[in-house]
Scaffold this motif. Structure first.
Motif, PDB file in Angstrom:
ATOM      1  N   GLN A   1       0.832  -1.205   0.000  1.00 26.44           N
ATOM      2  CA  GLN A   1       0.000   0.000   0.000  1.00 26.44           C
ATOM      3  C   GLN A   1       0.866   1.254   0.000  1.00 26.44           C
ATOM      4  N   MET A   2       1.918   1.232   0.801  1.00 26.64           N
ATOM      5  CA  MET A   2       2.822   2.370   0.849  1.00 26.64           C
ATOM      6  C   MET A   2       3.480   2.590  -0.516  1.00 26.64           C
ATOM      7  N   PHE A   3       3.895   1.492  -1.155  1.00 23.19           N
ATOM      8  CA  PHE A   3       4.528   1.585  -2.462  1.00 23.19           C
ATOM      9  C   PHE A   3       3.562   2.160  -3.497  1.00 23.19           C
ATOM     10  N   GLU A   4       2.314   1.690  -3.468  1.00 21.31           N
ATOM     11  CA  GLU A   4       1.320   2.212  -4.403  1.00 21.31           C
ATOM     12  C   GLU A   4       1.086   3.700  -4.174  1.00 21.31           C
ATOM     13  N   LYS A   5       1.010   4.106  -2.920  1.00 21.90           N
ATOM     14  CA  LYS A   5       0.827   5.523  -2.603  1.00 21.90           C
ATOM     15  C   LYS A   5       2.025   6.335  -3.091  1.00 21.90           C
TER      16      LYS A   5
ATOM     17  N   GLU B   1       1.829   6.721  -6.838  1.00 23.40           N
ATOM     18  CA  GLU B   1       0.866   7.764  -7.208  1.00 23.40           C
ATOM     19  C   GLU B   1       1.466   9.154  -6.989  1.00 23.40           C
ATOM     20  N   GLU B   2       2.163   9.335  -5.874  1.00 22.69           N
ATOM     21  CA  GLU B   2       2.776  10.628  -5.582  1.00 22.69           C
ATOM     22  C   GLU B   2       3.865  10.965  -6.601  1.00 22.69           C
ATOM     23  N   VAL B   3       4.642   9.951  -7.003  1.00 25.55           N
ATOM     24  CA  VAL B   3       5.682  10.169  -8.009  1.00 25.55           C
ATOM     25  C   VAL B   3       5.043  10.574  -9.336  1.00 25.55           C
ATOM     26  N   ILE B   4       3.978   9.901  -9.719  1.00 24.64           N
ATOM     27  CA  ILE B   4       3.298  10.221 -10.983  1.00 24.64           C
ATOM     28  C   ILE B   4       2.722  11.627 -10.926  1.00 24.64           C
ATOM     29  N   GLN B   5       2.069  11.960  -9.812  1.00 23.32           N
ATOM     30  CA  GLN B   5       1.506  13.311  -9.668  1.00 23.32           C
ATOM     31  C   GLN B   5       2.613  14.366  -9.698  1.00 23.32           C
ATOM     32  N   SER B   6       3.700  14.084  -9.047  1.00 27.04           N
ATOM     33  CA  SER B   6       4.818  15.032  -9.024  1.00 27.04           C
ATOM     34  C   SER B   6       5.391  15.198 -10.424  1.00 27.04           C
TER      35      SER B   6
END
Length: 85
Positions: free
Chosen positions: A63-67, A70-75
């Motif tokens: 779950q942490m990795f998926e989050k 997502e944060e890397v993609i958004q960034s």
């Protein structure tokens, strides 16, 4: 008491001791086997507990990795948006 009777009596006492010790030995061996089985069961339960703990930890890390993904993609999208201007 004749020699024969005395010898038979002593032999009977010896046989009684022999049968008692055999019975006790068998009882102790059964207890030993049960203890080994319980010890093995305890080991199995301990391993099962560790497996469950690791599965939970793995799920949390996933779950942490998926989050983070997502944060890397958004960034990255924000960075792309900012650099295109």
């Amino acid at each position: 008491m004749s020699d024969f009777n005395r010898l038979v009596y002593e032999q009977m006492l010896t046989m009684e001791k022999l049968l008692w010790i055999q019975g006790e030995l068998e009882r102790c061996q059964e207890i030993e086997e049960e203890l080994h089985n319980l010890q093995n069961q305890t080991k199995v339960e301990s391993i099962q507990f560790e497996i469950e703990r690791m599965k939970k930890e793995l799920a949390e890390i996933q779950q942490m990795f998926e989050k983070q993904t997502e944060e890397v993609i958004q960034s990255y999208h924000r960075m792309e948006t900012t650099s295109c201007r």
